[in-house]
Design a protein around this motif. Structure first.
Motif, PDB file in Angstrom:
ATOM      1  N   GLU A   1     -45.645-114.103  36.757  1.00 51.04           N
ATOM      2  CA  GLU A   1     -44.738-113.437  37.710  1.00 51.04           C
ATOM      3  C   GLU A   1     -44.517-111.983  37.293  1.00 51.04           C
ATOM      4  N   ILE A   2     -44.357-111.762  35.991  1.00 51.14           N
ATOM      5  CA  ILE A   2     -44.134-110.399  35.481  1.00 51.14           C
ATOM      6  C   ILE A   2     -45.337-109.507  35.793  1.00 51.14           C
ATOM      7  N   ALA A   3     -46.536-110.020  35.537  1.00 53.49           N
ATOM      8  CA  ALA A   3     -47.745-109.220  35.775  1.00 53.49           C
ATOM      9  C   ALA A   3     -47.856-108.877  37.260  1.00 53.49           C
ATOM     10  N   CYS A   4     -47.579-109.848  38.131  1.00 53.04           N
ATOM     11  CA  CYS A   4     -47.667-109.602  39.584  1.00 53.04           C
ATOM     12  C   CYS A   4     -46.584-108.620  40.023  1.00 53.04           C
TER      13      CYS A   4
ATOM     14  N   ALA B   1     -47.306-104.939  39.381  1.00 51.59           N
ATOM     15  CA  ALA B   1     -48.306-104.283  40.229  1.00 51.59           C
ATOM     16  C   ALA B   1     -47.644-103.418  41.296  1.00 51.59           C
ATOM     17  N   SER B   2     -46.515-103.885  41.829  1.00 52.75           N
ATOM     18  CA  SER B   2     -45.887-103.129  42.919  1.00 52.75           C
ATOM     19  C   SER B   2     -44.627-102.386  42.499  1.00 52.75           C
ATOM     20  N   HIS B   3     -44.203-102.509  41.250  1.00 51.90           N
ATOM     21  CA  HIS B   3     -42.952-101.856  40.835  1.00 51.90           C
ATOM     22  C   HIS B   3     -43.098-100.831  39.714  1.00 51.90           C
ATOM     23  N   LEU B   4     -44.234-100.819  39.030  1.00 54.25           N
ATOM     24  CA  LEU B   4     -44.399 -99.895  37.902  1.00 54.25           C
ATOM     25  C   LEU B   4     -45.671 -99.083  38.054  1.00 54.25           C
ATOM     26  N   SER B   5     -45.627 -97.836  37.570  1.00 57.69           N
ATOM     27  CA  SER B   5     -46.845 -97.015  37.531  1.00 57.69           C
ATOM     28  C   SER B   5     -47.717 -97.496  36.368  1.00 57.69           C
ATOM     29  N   PRO B   6     -48.978 -97.100  36.370  1.00 55.33           N
ATOM     30  CA  PRO B   6     -49.838 -97.487  35.235  1.00 55.33           C
ATOM     31  C   PRO B   6     -49.245 -97.059  33.889  1.00 55.33           C
ATOM     32  N   GLU B   7     -48.614 -95.866  33.850  1.00 58.50           N
ATOM     33  CA  GLU B   7     -48.017 -95.386  32.593  1.00 58.50           C
ATOM     34  C   GLU B   7     -46.845 -96.267  32.187  1.00 58.50           C
ATOM     35  N   GLU B   8     -46.017 -96.632  33.190  1.00 54.83           N
ATOM     36  CA  GLU B   8     -44.873 -97.496  32.886  1.00 54.83           C
ATOM     37  C   GLU B   8     -45.340 -98.871  32.398  1.00 54.83           C
TER      38      GLU B   8
ATOM     39  N   CYS C   1     -50.209-118.139  27.944  1.00 56.37           N
ATOM     40  CA  CYS C   1     -51.400-118.980  28.087  1.00 56.37           C
ATOM     41  C   CYS C   1     -52.554-118.063  28.514  1.00 56.37           C
ATOM     42  N   PRO C   2     -53.797-118.555  28.499  1.00 54.60           N
ATOM     43  CA  PRO C   2     -54.921-117.683  28.876  1.00 54.60           C
ATOM     44  C   PRO C   2     -54.791-117.086  30.280  1.00 54.60           C
ATOM     45  N   MET C   3     -54.254-117.854  31.236  1.00 61.80           N
ATOM     46  CA  MET C   3     -54.063-117.318  32.601  1.00 61.80           C
ATOM     47  C   MET C   3     -53.145-116.089  32.570  1.00 61.80           C
ATOM     48  N   CYS C   4     -52.021-116.220  31.876  1.00 61.62           N
ATOM     49  CA  CYS C   4     -51.036-115.133  31.852  1.00 61.62           C
ATOM     50  C   CYS C   4     -51.512-113.974  30.976  1.00 61.62           C
ATOM     51  N   ALA C   5     -52.223-114.298  29.889  1.00 61.25           N
ATOM     52  CA  ALA C   5     -52.767-113.232  29.040  1.00 61.25           C
ATOM     53  C   ALA C   5     -53.778-112.410  29.834  1.00 61.25           C
ATOM     54  N   ALA C   6     -54.570-113.078  30.656  1.00 59.92           N
ATOM     55  CA  ALA C   6     -55.561-112.365  31.479  1.00 59.92           C
ATOM     56  C   ALA C   6     -54.856-111.464  32.489  1.00 59.92           C
ATOM     57  N   ALA C   7     -53.822-111.986  33.153  1.00 60.53           N
ATOM     58  CA  ALA C   7     -53.090-111.176  34.138  1.00 60.53           C
ATOM     59  C   ALA C   7     -52.459-109.960  33.457  1.00 60.53           C
TER      60      ALA C   7
ATOM     61  N   GLY D   1     -52.855-103.977  32.605  1.00 64.54           N
ATOM     62  CA  GLY D   1     -52.681-102.879  31.653  1.00 64.54           C
ATOM     63  C   GLY D   1     -51.277-102.808  31.080  1.00 64.54           C
ATOM     64  N   LEU D   2     -50.623-103.959  30.965  1.00 69.71           N
ATOM     65  CA  LEU D   2     -49.280-103.982  30.370  1.00 69.71           C
ATOM     66  C   LEU D   2     -49.375-103.788  28.859  1.00 69.71           C
ATOM     67  N   GLY D   3     -48.228-103.416  28.254  1.00 70.80           N
ATOM     68  CA  GLY D   3     -48.208-103.073  26.829  1.00 70.80           C
ATOM     69  C   GLY D   3     -47.962-104.260  25.912  1.00 70.80           C
ATOM     70  N   ARG D   4     -47.182-103.984  24.879  1.00 75.24           N
ATOM     71  CA  ARG D   4     -46.956-104.951  23.795  1.00 75.24           C
ATOM     72  C   ARG D   4     -46.358-106.272  24.292  1.00 75.24           C
ATOM     73  N   ILE D   5     -46.754-107.342  23.638  1.00 73.05           N
ATOM     74  CA  ILE D   5     -46.168-108.666  23.880  1.00 73.05           C
ATOM     75  C   ILE D   5     -45.478-109.119  22.597  1.00 73.05           C
TER      76      ILE D   5
END
Ligand code: ZN
Length: 166
Positions: A60-63, A66-73, A86-92, A97-101
Motif C-alpha cells: 500500500e505504501i509503495a502504491c 506513486a501518486s503522492h511523492l516526487s522521485p526525490e521524496e 516479503c518479496p512482493m513488497c520488496a519488489a514494489a 525507488g523508495l529509500g531506507r527500510i
C-alpha cells in the motif's frame, strides 16, 4: 546504520498497527512512511481478512507513494515496518525507488517461529529484502520489540490453526 531512538519510536507505532490488525481479524503487520523531515506521511496495516492476500501495508505504501511523492521524496523517505518486506513488497519498494527500510522482525525470524509453532509454510519464499531489491539500505531487527512481535504472531498462528485465543 544502526537503529536510533527515532527509529524505535516509529517501529513502536508499527507494532501498534500490527496489534490493531490482529485484533481486527487481520495479520499482525503494520508499516509507515516517514519523509526526510521526520514527518509520518502514510501508515497502514495488514488487511487480508476479506480474501485479498496482497493487501500488505508495505505494498500500500509503495502504491501510495506513486501518486503522492516526487522521485526525490521517495528516495529520501524511510519505510518502517513491523516485519521485513516479503518479496512482493520488496519488489514494489524497489520499483518505486523508495529509500531506507527499517524492520522490527526479519522474515527469517518469522519463518523460524512459524515452523516451531507448526504453521504451514508461506506460499512465497522468505527472501531477504536485498535479495530482491539490492540497492535499498536496510536496518533491523530491533531486539527491543522481538518479544512483543513474537507474541502477536503466536496469537495469529494459534487462531489460524483453530487453537482458540487470537
Ligand atoms: Zn508483503
Amino acid at each position: 546504520m544502526s537503529l536510533t531512538d527515532d527509529d524505535l519510536t516509529h517501529l513502536r507505532r508499527c507494532v501498534e498497527l500490527a496489534r490493531e490488525g490482529l485484533e481486527d481479524g487481520d495479520e499482525p503487520f503494520g508499516s509507515l512512511l516517514v519523509d526526510a523531515g521526520g514527518t509520518v506521511r502514510f501508515e497502514d496495516r495488514n488487511r487480508v481478512k476479506d480474501g485479498d492476500e496482497t493487501r500488505h501495508p508495505e505494498l500500500e505504501i509503495a502504491c501510495w507513494s506513486a501518486s503522492h511523492l516526487s522521485p526525490e521524496e521517495r528516495a529520501s523517505a524511510t519505510v518502517y515496518t513491523s516485519g521485513e518486506h516479503c518479496p512482493m513488497c520488496a519488489a514494489a519498494h524497489g520499483w518505486m525507488g523508495l529509500g531506507r527500510i527499517v524492520y522490527a522482525v526479519s522474515s527469517a525470524q518469522l519463518s523460524e517461529w512459524r515452523a516451531d509453532w507448526g504453521a504451514p509454510p508461506s506460499p512465497v519464499v522468505a527472501l531477504p529484502i536485498n535479495a530482491v531489491a539490492p540497492d535499498v539500505p536496510v536496518d533491523g531487527p530491533a531486539p527491543e520489540l522481538e518479544d512483543e512481535m513474537r507474541e502477536l504472531h503466536h496469537r495469529h498462528v494459534q487462531r489460524a490453526l483453530g487453537r482458540g485465543d487470537g
